[in-house]
Design a protein around this motif. Sequence first.
Motif, PDB file in Angstrom:
ATOM      1  N   SER A 266      -9.069   7.273  -1.034  1.00 18.27           N
ATOM      2  CA  SER A 266      -8.310   6.821  -2.195  1.00 18.27           C
ATOM      3  C   SER A 266      -7.297   7.893  -2.533  1.00 18.27           C
ATOM      4  O   SER A 266      -7.196   8.919  -1.842  1.00 18.27           O
ATOM      5  CB  SER A 266      -9.237   6.566  -3.400  1.00 18.27           C
ATOM      6  N   THR A 267      -6.551   7.698  -3.596  1.00 15.63           N
ATOM      7  CA  THR A 267      -5.602   8.721  -4.026  1.00 15.63           C
ATOM      8  C   THR A 267      -6.310   9.941  -4.602  1.00 15.63           C
ATOM      9  O   THR A 267      -5.672  10.952  -4.870  1.00 15.63           O
ATOM     10  CB  THR A 267      -4.636   8.147  -5.080  1.00 15.63           C
TER      11      THR A 267
ATOM     12  N   ASP B 170       0.823  -1.207   0.000  1.00 13.75           N
ATOM     13  CA  ASP B 170       0.000   0.000   0.000  1.00 13.75           C
ATOM     14  C   ASP B 170       0.861   1.262   0.000  1.00 13.75           C
ATOM     15  O   ASP B 170       0.591   2.217  -0.734  1.00 13.75           O
ATOM     16  CB  ASP B 170      -0.927   0.008   1.217  1.00 13.75           C
TER      17      ASP B 170
ATOM     18  N   THR C  91      -7.696  -6.167  -0.258  1.00 14.90           N
ATOM     19  CA  THR C  91      -6.457  -6.700  -0.811  1.00 14.90           C
ATOM     20  C   THR C  91      -6.011  -7.933  -0.032  1.00 14.90           C
ATOM     21  O   THR C  91      -5.451  -8.871  -0.594  1.00 14.90           O
ATOM     22  CB  THR C  91      -5.346  -5.631  -0.769  1.00 14.90           C
TER      23      THR C  91
ATOM     24  N   LEU D 102      -2.441  -3.817 -11.509  1.00 15.98           N
ATOM     25  CA  LEU D 102      -2.253  -2.392 -11.229  1.00 15.98           C
ATOM     26  C   LEU D 102      -1.683  -1.642 -12.433  1.00 15.98           C
ATOM     27  O   LEU D 102      -2.057  -0.499 -12.707  1.00 15.98           O
ATOM     28  CB  LEU D 102      -1.328  -2.215 -10.019  1.00 15.98           C
TER      29      LEU D 102
ATOM     30  N   GLN E 102       1.437   6.098  -7.331  1.00 15.27           N
ATOM     31  CA  GLN E 102       0.366   6.882  -7.954  1.00 15.27           C
ATOM     32  C   GLN E 102       0.719   8.368  -7.935  1.00 15.27           C
ATOM     33  O   GLN E 102       0.497   9.082  -8.916  1.00 15.27           O
ATOM     34  CB  GLN E 102      -0.956   6.629  -7.225  1.00 15.27           C
TER      35      GLN E 102
ATOM     36  N   PRO F  72      -7.087   0.316 -11.659  1.00 14.90           N
ATOM     37  CA  PRO F  72      -6.200  -0.308 -10.668  1.00 14.90           C
ATOM     38  C   PRO F  72      -6.957  -0.635  -9.370  1.00 14.90           C
ATOM     39  O   PRO F  72      -7.936   0.036  -9.038  1.00 14.90           O
ATOM     40  CB  PRO F  72      -5.139   0.765 -10.422  1.00 14.90           C
ATOM     41  N   VAL F  73      -6.537  -1.671  -8.693  1.00 11.81           N
ATOM     42  CA  VAL F  73      -7.092  -2.154  -7.416  1.00 11.81           C
ATOM     43  C   VAL F  73      -8.391  -2.930  -7.607  1.00 11.81           C
ATOM     44  O   VAL F  73      -8.959  -3.441  -6.664  1.00 11.81           O
ATOM     45  CB  VAL F  73      -7.312  -1.009  -6.387  1.00 11.81           C
TER      46      VAL F  73
ATOM     47  N   TYR G 138      -5.169   4.450  -6.819  1.00  8.77           N
ATOM     48  CA  TYR G 138      -4.867   3.404  -5.839  1.00  8.77           C
ATOM     49  C   TYR G 138      -5.692   3.638  -4.581  1.00  8.77           C
ATOM     50  O   TYR G 138      -6.075   4.766  -4.257  1.00  8.77           O
ATOM     51  CB  TYR G 138      -3.372   3.384  -5.482  1.00  8.77           C
TER      52      TYR G 138
ATOM     53  N   MET H   2       2.667   1.574  -3.490  1.00  7.26           N
ATOM     54  CA  MET H   2       1.790   1.904  -4.613  1.00  7.26           C
ATOM     55  C   MET H   2       1.098   3.256  -4.443  1.00  7.26           C
ATOM     56  O   MET H   2       0.756   3.914  -5.423  1.00  7.26           O
ATOM     57  CB  MET H   2       0.756   0.795  -4.819  1.00  7.26           C
TER      58      MET H   2
END
Length: 422
Positions: free
Chosen positions: A306-307, A78, A123, A140, A85, A154-155, A93, A81
Motif C-alpha cells: 500500500s502507500t 492506480d 478494484t 476515494l 496520495q 479510501p479503496v 491507496y 491515485m
Amino acid sequence: MEHDRQPATREVLFPGAVNSKFTTSLRFSRASEDDAMPTYRILDQEGKIVDKDQSPPDISTELLLKMYKDMVTVSIMDIIMFDAQRQGKVSFYMVSAGEEGIAVGSASSLLPSDPMFAQYRETGIFQYRGFTPDDFMAQLFATKDDPIKGRSMPVHYGSRKHNIHAIGSTLATQIPHASGAAYAVKMQNMQNPTDDQRVVACYFGEGAASEGDFHAALNIAATRACPVLFICRNNGYAISTPTLEQYRGDGIASRGVGYGIDTIRVDGNDVLAVREVTRQARELALKDECRPILIEAMSYRVSHHSTSDDSFAYRAKVEVEDWKRRDNPITRLRKYMENNDLWDEGKEKELRSEARKSILKAYRKADKEKHPPIREMMMDVYQEVTEEQREQMERLRGLVERYPDEYDLSGFEGGIGGLKIP
C-alpha cells in the motif's frame, strides 16, 4: 460356528475417517514437491494457446475487449491515485498491479446478481460490474456522492447496486461473512428453483489465509455445503512476509483439499484461464446439493502493499523489475489479441489516452466536492436516531460554534447546519 470377520476389518469403521483402509505398514505421510498441485493455464507468456489441440476460448470479441479495457483502466487509475496520495490529495491507496486479471477474469464469469465479498485489491470487480470513474473518486475523496458517506478509508469500496459488500480493513473478516451469505443464498435458491441460481464470491490474499477466520469459514462452508467460491490471490507476499516464511504446505490450495473442498490452482496472469476456471467452478458450486470451491490464483504483487509500505525493505528491487518485464495479465492478453489481429498500437494509445482523460476528469471534480454532512456519522446506526445521539450532536455543534477556527466545516455539505439531526 466361527464367522469370517476379515472383510469387516479391511476398512475403518470410525466416523472420523470412514473411507480409510487398515494397513500393517507404519508410514507417516509427508508432502513432497511431487505432490504440488499443478497450475492451470490457457495462454503462455507470449499470448499463445499452450495446448495446440485445445479449442480457442469460447469468448466473444466484445467481451475480450471489455476485459482488456477494464484491466487497463484500473492500472491507469492506480498510477494516478498512487501519485495523488503522495501529493496529499488522499490519505491512503492500494494498487492491484499484476493482479488485475484475477479480479476481471473471475468477475466476467459471475452473474451480476452473485454477491461479492472483496478484500482491497479487487478494484477490477467494481470496474467490470459498472463502477464509473466518478464512483471510484467519490469514495476515494469521501465526497457527498459517496454511497458509504465517507465512513471508510479510501479503496474500501462497496455497492449495493452492484451486489458487492463494502470492504473492511480487518483482515479475513469477509471470509466467514461470505460463508454465511452463501448459506442464505442456498436456502433462497431452494425456495426459488426456477430463478437464476446464485453463488457467492469471496476474495482474499494468501496472507489472510493465515487468519483463523479463513479456517472457520472453509470448514462451515464445507460442512453446510454452501455455494461459495473462495478466490485466493497468492501474490507471493502478505504485507511484508514472503510465502516461504508464512507456510510450509503446498500453497493455499492444499488447505482446500484438507477441508474436503473441490480445489484448483490457476495462473492469475492468464485472464482467460481465470475466467474459465471461475465459470466451471460456478457450475460445480451449484451442482447437486451445492458445494464450496477454492480457487488459488497465482500472481505476483508488482507494487508495494500500500502507500504505507516500502516493499524494498523486504525484497530486492531487481526481483520486482524482473517480474514487470517478464509477465503480467495485461501484457499477456494484449499479445493474444495482437496475435489474432484484434488489437494494435493505435488502439492501445487511444484506449490509454481516453481512460486517463476520464479518470482525471472525475479526479478534478471529486477534489472540489464537499464531504457529506457531519450528521451522517450518526445516521444508520439505529433504525431511529436516539436521544443520546441527538444530545451528542448538539454538544458537538456547540463546540464547533465556540471554536470556529479549530473546527472548519466549510468543506462539509451544510456547514454547521449539517450538524443538526432532522
